[in-house]
Motif scaffolding. Structure first.
Motif, short mmCIF file in Angstrom:
data_model
loop_
_atom_site.label_atom_id
_atom_site.label_comp_id
_atom_site.label_asym_id
_atom_site.label_seq_id
_atom_site.Cartn_x
_atom_site.Cartn_y
_atom_site.Cartn_z
N TYR A 127 2.97 5.34 -1.41
CA TYR A 127 2.61 4.17 -0.61
C TYR A 127 1.26 4.36 0.08
O TYR A 127 1.03 3.85 1.16
CB TYR A 127 3.73 3.87 0.40
N THR A 140 13.62 4.21 -5.89
CA THR A 140 15.04 3.87 -6.06
C THR A 140 15.59 3.23 -4.78
O THR A 140 16.67 2.67 -4.78
CB THR A 140 15.90 5.13 -6.33
N GLY A 141 14.87 3.38 -3.67
CA GLY A 141 15.37 2.87 -2.39
C GLY A 141 16.36 3.82 -1.75
O GLY A 141 17.00 3.49 -0.75
N LEU A 187 14.70 7.79 1.44
CA LEU A 187 14.78 8.01 2.89
C LEU A 187 16.23 8.13 3.37
O LEU A 187 16.48 8.73 4.41
CB LEU A 187 14.03 6.92 3.66
#
Ligand code: ADP
Length: 252
Positions: A163, A218-219, A222
């Motif tokens: 990011y 993949t989300g 975190l």
């Protein structure tokens, strides 16, 4: 009078117990809702790449594809399969952390060496995205499971690179905070909107679904950080400014 007092006392105890039961029921309901939602999310996330794979394979099988298009279609099948492998791997990691199924014993680990190792592994990704990754600080130690600590730091650095902006930078700092060992991963990337700061640790939450998917998320990264940190009784702090960058600190 003593009888009234006694009844009133018992009433209080009963009321307290009923309240506790309600709290238990609420928690169980929340847990059940959470599981239902997680299962629905997993099914959706698995189905999407599988549908693509099946579709492309079917076209090739039926011989509809032109010879010169086959490598492109095979490439899509390969990419979607890789996505599935990462996804399944992340789901397994999360469920192991959830069930505290980790047999490994905690040991004294050098956080600086773990960070250096992660940075070495991610060098090709950083190079590809023209992101400069630096490590600073000193050799500090934490009691932990090496594999999980490695995954936590990997996910943070991987995000900081993914990011980021073209030509941006990532700084990994191993430092002390109130006498405790801490690792901060700071980037000069796209940042996270303030209203999403708490939500980024939720399973499958992505600030920008299509953008994250495009760059291979993949989300779950975190969420693994959150559960892995909890496993080590470590605290997480996140600071981010949209368009400016993000800084995540784990204090052991
Ligand atoms: P993903 O696999 O999509 O990267 P994560 O759980 O690691 O999932 O992160 C959740 C979301 O939080 C990401 O999709 C992204 O939108 C946002 N995010 C995480 N780390 C950063 C960061 N360093 N800078 C900006 N956004 C980030």
């Amino acid at each position: 009078k003593p009888l009234v007092d006694k009844i009133s006392e018992q009433n209080k105890v009963l009321n307290y117990q009923i309240n506790q039961l309600q709290v238990d029921v609420d928690e169980k309901t929340k847990e059940a809702d959470f599981r239902k939602e997680f299962t629905a999310n997993v099914s959706h996330e698995l189905k999407t790449p599988l549908t693509s794979i099946s579709g492309f394979a079917e076209i090739i099988k039926n011989g509809i594809v032109k010879e010169e298009d086959i490598p492109r279609f095979a490439g899509r099948i390969y990419d979607e399969a890789q996505r599935l492998i990462t996804l399944v791997g992340d789901i397994i990691k999360l469920s192991q952390l959830d069930e505290k199924q980790i047999a490994a014993r905690k040991e004294r680990l050098d956080l600086y060496l773990i960070c250096q190792d992660v940075i070495d592994t991610l060098e090709p990704a950083a190079f590809e995205r023209h992101v400069d990754v630096q490590i600073m600080g000193k050799h500090l130690y934490a009691e932990g499971v090496g594999q999980i600590l490695g995954e936590i730091i990997y996910n943070l650095c991987d995000n900081a690179i993914k990011y980021n902006k073209e030509g941006g930078s990532v700084t990994v700092n191993v430092h002390e905070e109130d006498g405790k060992a801490a690792v901060t991963v700071q980037d000069t990337g796209i940042g996270i909107p303030e209203e999403d700061l708490d939500r980024v640790f939720e399973r499958f939450f992505r600030v920008n679904k299509s953008h994250s998917k495009e760059i291979g998320g993949t989300g779950l990264g975190l969420s693994i950080v959150k559960h892995g940190a909890a496993y080590h009784n470590a605290r997480i702090r996140i600071d981010s400014k949209l368009n400016n960058g993000t800084s995540i600190t784990i204090v052991f």
